[in-house]
Design a protein around this motif. Structure first.
Motif, PDB file in Angstrom:
ATOM      1  N   GLY A  25      20.195  14.048  24.056  1.00 12.54           N
ATOM      2  CA  GLY A  25      21.598  13.695  23.865  1.00 12.54           C
ATOM      3  C   GLY A  25      22.167  13.957  22.477  1.00 12.54           C
ATOM      4  O   GLY A  25      23.231  13.428  22.140  1.00 12.54           O
ATOM      5  N   ALA A  26      21.486  14.764  21.680  1.00 12.41           N
ATOM      6  CA  ALA A  26      22.054  15.089  20.362  1.00 12.41           C
ATOM      7  C   ALA A  26      23.334  15.901  20.545  1.00 12.41           C
ATOM      8  O   ALA A  26      23.394  16.790  21.399  1.00 12.41           O
ATOM      9  CB  ALA A  26      21.053  15.884  19.528  1.00 12.41           C
ATOM     10  N   ASP A  27      24.355  15.585  19.761  1.00 15.68           N
ATOM     11  CA  ASP A  27      25.617  16.323  19.842  1.00 15.68           C
ATOM     12  C   ASP A  27      25.624  17.525  18.911  1.00 15.68           C
ATOM     13  O   ASP A  27      26.277  18.527  19.175  1.00 15.68           O
ATOM     14  CB  ASP A  27      26.778  15.385  19.478  1.00 15.68           C
ATOM     15  N   ILE A  28      24.928  17.391  17.793  1.00 21.43           N
ATOM     16  CA  ILE A  28      24.788  18.475  16.825  1.00 21.43           C
ATOM     17  C   ILE A  28      23.310  18.509  16.460  1.00 21.43           C
ATOM     18  O   ILE A  28      22.705  17.451  16.255  1.00 21.43           O
ATOM     19  CB  ILE A  28      25.611  18.207  15.536  1.00 21.43           C
TER      20      ILE A  28
ATOM     21  N   PHE B  19      20.299  28.291  21.614  1.00 17.62           N
ATOM     22  CA  PHE B  19      21.025  27.076  22.027  1.00 17.62           C
ATOM     23  C   PHE B  19      22.535  27.223  21.869  1.00 17.62           C
ATOM     24  O   PHE B  19      23.009  27.720  20.843  1.00 17.62           O
ATOM     25  CB  PHE B  19      20.566  25.869  21.200  1.00 17.62           C
ATOM     26  N   ASP B  20      23.231  26.738  22.889  1.00 12.92           N
ATOM     27  CA  ASP B  20      24.688  26.794  22.872  1.00 12.92           C
ATOM     28  C   ASP B  20      25.278  25.433  22.523  1.00 12.92           C
ATOM     29  O   ASP B  20      26.124  24.919  23.242  1.00 12.92           O
ATOM     30  CB  ASP B  20      25.178  27.217  24.263  1.00 12.92           C
ATOM     31  N   VAL B  21      24.811  24.833  21.462  1.00 11.87           N
ATOM     32  CA  VAL B  21      25.332  23.533  21.021  1.00 11.87           C
ATOM     33  C   VAL B  21      25.708  23.688  19.548  1.00 11.87           C
ATOM     34  O   VAL B  21      25.236  24.608  18.884  1.00 11.87           O
ATOM     35  CB  VAL B  21      24.273  22.410  21.171  1.00 11.87           C
ATOM     36  N   PRO B  22      26.544  22.785  19.039  1.00 11.86           N
ATOM     37  CA  PRO B  22      26.891  22.855  17.617  1.00 11.86           C
ATOM     38  C   PRO B  22      25.628  22.802  16.751  1.00 11.86           C
ATOM     39  O   PRO B  22      24.759  21.953  16.948  1.00 11.86           O
ATOM     40  CB  PRO B  22      27.768  21.625  17.410  1.00 11.86           C
ATOM     41  N   LEU B  23      25.579  23.746  15.808  1.00 14.22           N
ATOM     42  CA  LEU B  23      24.363  23.920  15.014  1.00 14.22           C
ATOM     43  C   LEU B  23      24.704  23.727  13.532  1.00 14.22           C
ATOM     44  O   LEU B  23      25.624  24.354  13.016  1.00 14.22           O
ATOM     45  CB  LEU B  23      23.832  25.340  15.268  1.00 14.22           C
ATOM     46  N   ALA B  24      23.938  22.842  12.897  1.00 15.28           N
ATOM     47  CA  ALA B  24      24.164  22.569  11.469  1.00 15.28           C
ATOM     48  C   ALA B  24      22.985  23.077  10.651  1.00 15.28           C
ATOM     49  O   ALA B  24      21.869  23.206  11.153  1.00 15.28           O
ATOM     50  CB  ALA B  24      24.325  21.061  11.254  1.00 15.28           C
ATOM     51  N   VAL B  25      23.268  23.364   9.392  1.00 13.93           N
ATOM     52  CA  VAL B  25      22.198  23.683   8.451  1.00 13.93           C
ATOM     53  C   VAL B  25      22.404  22.800   7.223  1.00 13.93           C
ATOM     54  O   VAL B  25      23.542  22.499   6.853  1.00 13.93           O
ATOM     55  CB  VAL B  25      22.214  25.182   8.077  1.00 13.93           C
ATOM     56  N   TYR B  26      21.297  22.354   6.621  1.00 12.01           N
ATOM     57  CA  TYR B  26      21.388  21.545   5.397  1.00 12.01           C
ATOM     58  C   TYR B  26      20.870  22.369   4.220  1.00 12.01           C
ATOM     59  O   TYR B  26      19.703  22.688   4.147  1.00 12.01           O
ATOM     60  CB  TYR B  26      20.566  20.261   5.548  1.00 12.01           C
ATOM     61  N   ASN B  27      21.806  22.731   3.359  1.00  9.42           N
ATOM     62  CA  ASN B  27      21.515  23.469   2.119  1.00  9.42           C
ATOM     63  C   ASN B  27      21.104  22.395   1.103  1.00  9.42           C
ATOM     64  O   ASN B  27      21.948  21.787   0.469  1.00  9.42           O
ATOM     65  CB  ASN B  27      22.810  24.205   1.729  1.00  9.42           C
TER      66      ASN B  27
ATOM     67  N   ALA C  35      25.206  29.242  11.707  1.00  8.87           N
ATOM     68  CA  ALA C  35      25.552  27.822  11.563  1.00  8.87           C
ATOM     69  C   ALA C  35      27.033  27.586  11.845  1.00  8.87           C
ATOM     70  O   ALA C  35      27.886  28.373  11.430  1.00  8.87           O
ATOM     71  CB  ALA C  35      25.216  27.343  10.152  1.00  8.87           C
ATOM     72  N   ASP C  36      27.314  26.487  12.530  1.00  9.61           N
ATOM     73  CA  ASP C  36      28.701  26.048  12.709  1.00  9.61           C
ATOM     74  C   ASP C  36      29.090  25.070  11.605  1.00  9.61           C
ATOM     75  O   ASP C  36      30.236  25.009  11.182  1.00  9.61           O
ATOM     76  CB  ASP C  36      28.858  25.314  14.049  1.00  9.61           C
ATOM     77  N   VAL C  37      28.105  24.271  11.190  1.00  4.29           N
ATOM     78  CA  VAL C  37      28.323  23.196  10.218  1.00  4.29           C
ATOM     79  C   VAL C  37      27.380  23.440   9.042  1.00  4.29           C
ATOM     80  O   VAL C  37      26.189  23.688   9.254  1.00  4.29           O
ATOM     81  CB  VAL C  37      27.984  21.824  10.860  1.00  4.29           C
ATOM     82  N   VAL C  38      27.926  23.407   7.823  1.00  4.01           N
ATOM     83  CA  VAL C  38      27.089  23.645   6.645  1.00  4.01           C
ATOM     84  C   VAL C  38      27.176  22.431   5.718  1.00  4.01           C
ATOM     85  O   VAL C  38      28.246  22.129   5.173  1.00  4.01           O
ATOM     86  CB  VAL C  38      27.531  24.926   5.896  1.00  4.01           C
TER      87      VAL C  38
END
Ligand code: PBG
Length: 299
Positions: A217-220, A240-248, A283-286
């Motif tokens: 159930g993770a959203d991102i 994967f077709d879900v919102p993907l984040a990366v942590y710099n 990434a969608d979210v950085v």
């Protein structure tokens, strides 16, 4: 790269005397509550619409009590931010390492091992207090097994149906977290985090971990760190077709700042190139300590 993809991490201290600059992260500071609200307002005006909160409690103990206190520093910051800057998306890092005196991300059992299931219960308890305070997103960074499903169930049962989960899904046991641990005082007092964080050479495990979190159930979902794991990020994007984040992460920031301070590279161009590489990789979210200065340059 659009500004609305960027998330600025914010460090908030409970004890005012802990506020101030972080030596290994030039340009980044620990804020007290009012300082954090002021910073968030400034970020929002610059076009940075989301922040990720990390708390530094006045006291640490074995059971991470500061983490689930209804009036804990993160809980108070969440409500203050939601009333001062209601449109700001408030994400809260969900972990125990900032609150434990031993610095581990979970509960340590009698043998000195991390107790996965006891830690998951604790995370659920913390998550509910974040939801009550008004968090939009909780972001478990502990890497315990099964925590996303447990947190989802706990939130749904406690009036937190609207709260999203951004899971640190593929989080590697990395040297690049060094400056962060200085910033929040969470270096493990014994052992290391290799029993719960991932083994750097293992790329396929990252995809399994992400699949598990999506199923729970993770959203991102997130890959962390960024630069040394761009291949993992790209593989995750393809699968994967879900919102993907990366942590710099902190060490990636520190090395650019240190080299730039020595005149060894052009820090602004280097930062722009790094942020671009994340978006190029998928990434969608950085999440990045460069968010504010990027917005100041291009906002
Ligand atoms: C907490 C946590 C860490 C980071 C984010 N959440 C540190 C760690 O696992 O030691 C690292 C962030 C950074 O280095 O910028 N578990």
């Amino acid at each position: 790269m659009h500004l609305d993809q960027l998330v600025q991490p914010l460090f908030v201290v409970e004890r005012a005397s802990d506020a101030g600059p972080i030596e290994a992260m030039p340009g980044i500071a620990r804020f007290d509550l009012d300082g954090a609200v002021g910073e968030a307002r400034e970020l929002f005006d610059l076009g940075i619409k989301s922040v990720l909160l990390f708390g530094i409690p006045a006291e640490k103990d074995e059971r991470a009590s500061g983490g689930f206190a209804a009036d804990g520093i993160v809980q108070r910051t969440i409500s203050a931010l939601k009333s001062a800057v209601p449109e700001m998306l408030v994400m809260a890092d969900l972990c125990c390492c900032e609150y434990t005196n031993h610095g581990h991300c979970g509960i340590v059992d009698g043998r000195g091992e991390i107790d996965n299931d006891a830690t998951v219960e604790l995370l659920c308890r913390i998550a509910k207090t974040y939801a009550h305070a008004g968090a939009d997103v909780v972001a478990p960074s502990d890497m315990m097994d099964g925590r996303v499903a447990a947190i989802r169930t706990a939130l749904d049962a406690a009036g937190g149906k609207e709260v999203a989960i951004m899971a640190y899904s593929a989080k590697y046991a990395s040297a690049f977290y060094g400056p962060f641990r200085e910033a929040v005082g969470s270096a493990p007092q014994f052992g290391d985090r290799r029993s719960y964080q991932m083994d750097p050479p293992n790329a396929r495990e990252a995809l399994r971990e992400i699949a598990l979190d999506v199923a729970q159930g993770a959203d991102i979902v997130m890959v962390k760190p960024g630069l040394p794991y761009l291949d993992v990020l790209h593989a995750a994007r393809r699968r994967f077709d879900v919102p993907l984040a990366v942590y710099n992460v902190s060490g990636e920031y520190a090395m650019v700042k240190a080299a730039a301070a020595n005149g060894w590279l052009d820090g602004e161009r280097a930062a722009d190139e790094i942020l671009t590489s994340f978006v190029r990789a998928g990434a969608d979210v950085v999440i990045t300590y460069f968010a504010k200065e990027y917005a100041q340059r291009y906002g």
